[in-house]
Design a protein around this motif. Structure first.
Motif, mmCIF file in Angstrom:
data_model
loop_
_atom_site.group_PDB
_atom_site.id
_atom_site.type_symbol
_atom_site.label_atom_id
_atom_site.label_comp_id
_atom_site.label_asym_id
_atom_site.label_seq_id
_atom_site.Cartn_x
_atom_site.Cartn_y
_atom_site.Cartn_z
ATOM 1 N N TRP A 112 1.162 -11.417 -5.470
ATOM 2 C CA TRP A 112 -0.052 -10.619 -5.311
ATOM 3 C C TRP A 112 0.320 -9.149 -5.335
ATOM 4 O O TRP A 112 1.474 -8.773 -5.110
ATOM 5 C CB TRP A 112 -0.818 -10.983 -4.043
ATOM 6 C CG TRP A 112 -0.230 -10.525 -2.725
ATOM 7 C CD1 TRP A 112 0.069 -9.253 -2.338
ATOM 8 C CD2 TRP A 112 0.087 -11.353 -1.591
ATOM 9 N NE1 TRP A 112 0.546 -9.215 -1.053
ATOM 10 C CE2 TRP A 112 0.566 -10.497 -0.564
ATOM 11 C CE3 TRP A 112 -0.020 -12.713 -1.340
ATOM 12 C CZ2 TRP A 112 0.967 -10.975 0.689
ATOM 13 C CZ3 TRP A 112 0.372 -13.177 -0.092
ATOM 14 C CH2 TRP A 112 0.862 -12.322 0.895
ATOM 15 N N PRO A 132 -6.433 -18.152 -5.187
ATOM 16 C CA PRO A 132 -7.115 -17.528 -4.042
ATOM 17 C C PRO A 132 -6.122 -16.827 -3.113
ATOM 18 O O PRO A 132 -4.959 -17.222 -3.001
ATOM 19 C CB PRO A 132 -7.787 -18.715 -3.333
ATOM 20 C CG PRO A 132 -7.848 -19.793 -4.365
ATOM 21 C CD PRO A 132 -6.666 -19.607 -5.248
ATOM 22 N N PRO A 133 -6.580 -15.801 -2.415
ATOM 23 C CA PRO A 133 -5.698 -15.091 -1.482
ATOM 24 C C PRO A 133 -5.387 -15.943 -0.250
ATOM 25 O O PRO A 133 -6.248 -16.669 0.241
ATOM 26 C CB PRO A 133 -6.501 -13.843 -1.107
ATOM 27 C CG PRO A 133 -7.918 -14.228 -1.342
ATOM 28 C CD PRO A 133 -7.921 -15.195 -2.481
ATOM 29 N N TRP A 173 -5.011 -11.188 -4.291
ATOM 30 C CA TRP A 173 -5.198 -12.409 -5.071
ATOM 31 C C TRP A 173 -3.894 -12.723 -5.821
ATOM 32 O O TRP A 173 -3.367 -11.892 -6.551
ATOM 33 C CB TRP A 173 -6.348 -12.266 -6.058
ATOM 34 C CG TRP A 173 -7.700 -12.394 -5.414
ATOM 35 C CD1 TRP A 173 -8.300 -11.506 -4.576
ATOM 36 C CD2 TRP A 173 -8.602 -13.488 -5.558
ATOM 37 N NE1 TRP A 173 -9.525 -11.959 -4.170
ATOM 38 C CE2 TRP A 173 -9.746 -13.180 -4.761
ATOM 39 C CE3 TRP A 173 -8.574 -14.682 -6.271
ATOM 40 C CZ2 TRP A 173 -10.834 -14.042 -4.667
ATOM 41 C CZ3 TRP A 173 -9.663 -15.533 -6.177
ATOM 42 C CH2 TRP A 173 -10.774 -15.215 -5.388
ATOM 43 N N HIS A 175 -1.478 -14.148 -8.652
ATOM 44 C CA HIS A 175 -1.634 -14.311 -10.097
ATOM 45 C C HIS A 175 -0.289 -14.528 -10.766
ATOM 46 O O HIS A 175 0.765 -14.170 -10.236
ATOM 47 C CB HIS A 175 -2.369 -13.126 -10.732
ATOM 48 C CG HIS A 175 -1.833 -11.783 -10.353
ATOM 49 N ND1 HIS A 175 -2.169 -11.151 -9.168
ATOM 50 C CD2 HIS A 175 -0.994 -10.931 -10.998
ATOM 51 C CE1 HIS A 175 -1.564 -9.984 -9.097
ATOM 52 N NE2 HIS A 175 -0.831 -9.827 -10.187
#
Length: 228
Positions: A112, A132-133, A173, A175
């Motif tokens: 993130w 999702p975080p 978030w 990724h």
């Protein structure tokens, strides 16, 4: 977009005219690659200058390395214009980094960022997996590698960014980014970093104004040549 803001000739010019020195330029391949592994120092009249060693540079890039050009707007009028456009839209100051990659499985892995990001796909294509975080809205020092958190197994979104796409990712978030070669052109992704993005969120595929709230979702748009 009405016209491509970057062509490969612009990238060639940048790589020729800007010295590949840390912190302006860094190469990563599952960790930072030492400058000496892909550059040479040459003697010119009155000074010594650092340049890319083309053979070593392409060898590393072909194996999946990523070249990061920080503060691109300081060396490119086109990047400066994009920064101003996104800054005007988001009502905040912006800075830009460019990520140049040819192939590989994603140099930085799942991670993130501690700042909000507008991704602008300038050349080529990249696959983005968004998770999702697990640590909402981390501060600058709260990075994923020191948090003890692990990335969720299932992505919330998987999307391929094409040339001209704009993609917003709130800080925190997870990724994972994978370059897709296609058309024999390596992808170049531009990232605009926003300190305080406040204006928009995703709502049924439409960008809507959200007053002074921080964006809670992710949106994807396309440069129009006028305004994002």
């Amino acid at each position: 977009m009405a016209e491509r803001p970057f062509a490969w000739s612009d990238i060639d010019q940048l790589l020729h005219s800007v010295e590949p020195r840390v912190p302006l330029m860094r190469m990563f391949h599952h960790g930072q690659v030492p400058e000496q592994a892909y550059t040479d120092d040459i003697v010119e009249p009155g000074r010594t200058r650092r340049v890319f060693n083309k053979a070593k540079f392409y060898e590393h890039m072909g194996r999946g390395a990523t070249l990061v050009i920080n503060w691109l707007e300081q060396h490119s009028v086109a990047a400066k214009r994009l920064c101003l456009e996104v800054g005007s839209f988001a009502d905040t100051r912006t800075s830009s980094n460019a990520y140049l990659s040819f192939a590989g499985d994603g140099t930085f892995g799942q991670h993130w960022d501690t700042h909000d990001v507008f991704v602008i796909q300038l050349i080529g294509r990249k696959r983005w997996r968004i998770y999702p975080p697990t640590f909402p809205l981390p501060l600058t020092y709260q990075t994923n590698d020191t948090s003890g958190h692990t990335c969720p197994t299932e992505p919330a979104l998987e999307v391929i960014l094409e040339e001209g796409d704009v993609f917003y990712i709130p800080r925190g978030w997870w990724h994972h980014v994978i370059p897709l070669q296609g058309r024999q052109l390596p992808p170049l992704g531009g990232v605009l970093l926003a300190d305080n993005v406040r204006l928009c969120r995703s709502d049924g595929g439409q960008i809507v104004r959200a007053g002074d709230r921080r964006p809670q979702g992710i949106f994807r748009g396309r440069l129009s040549g006028q305004r994002i």
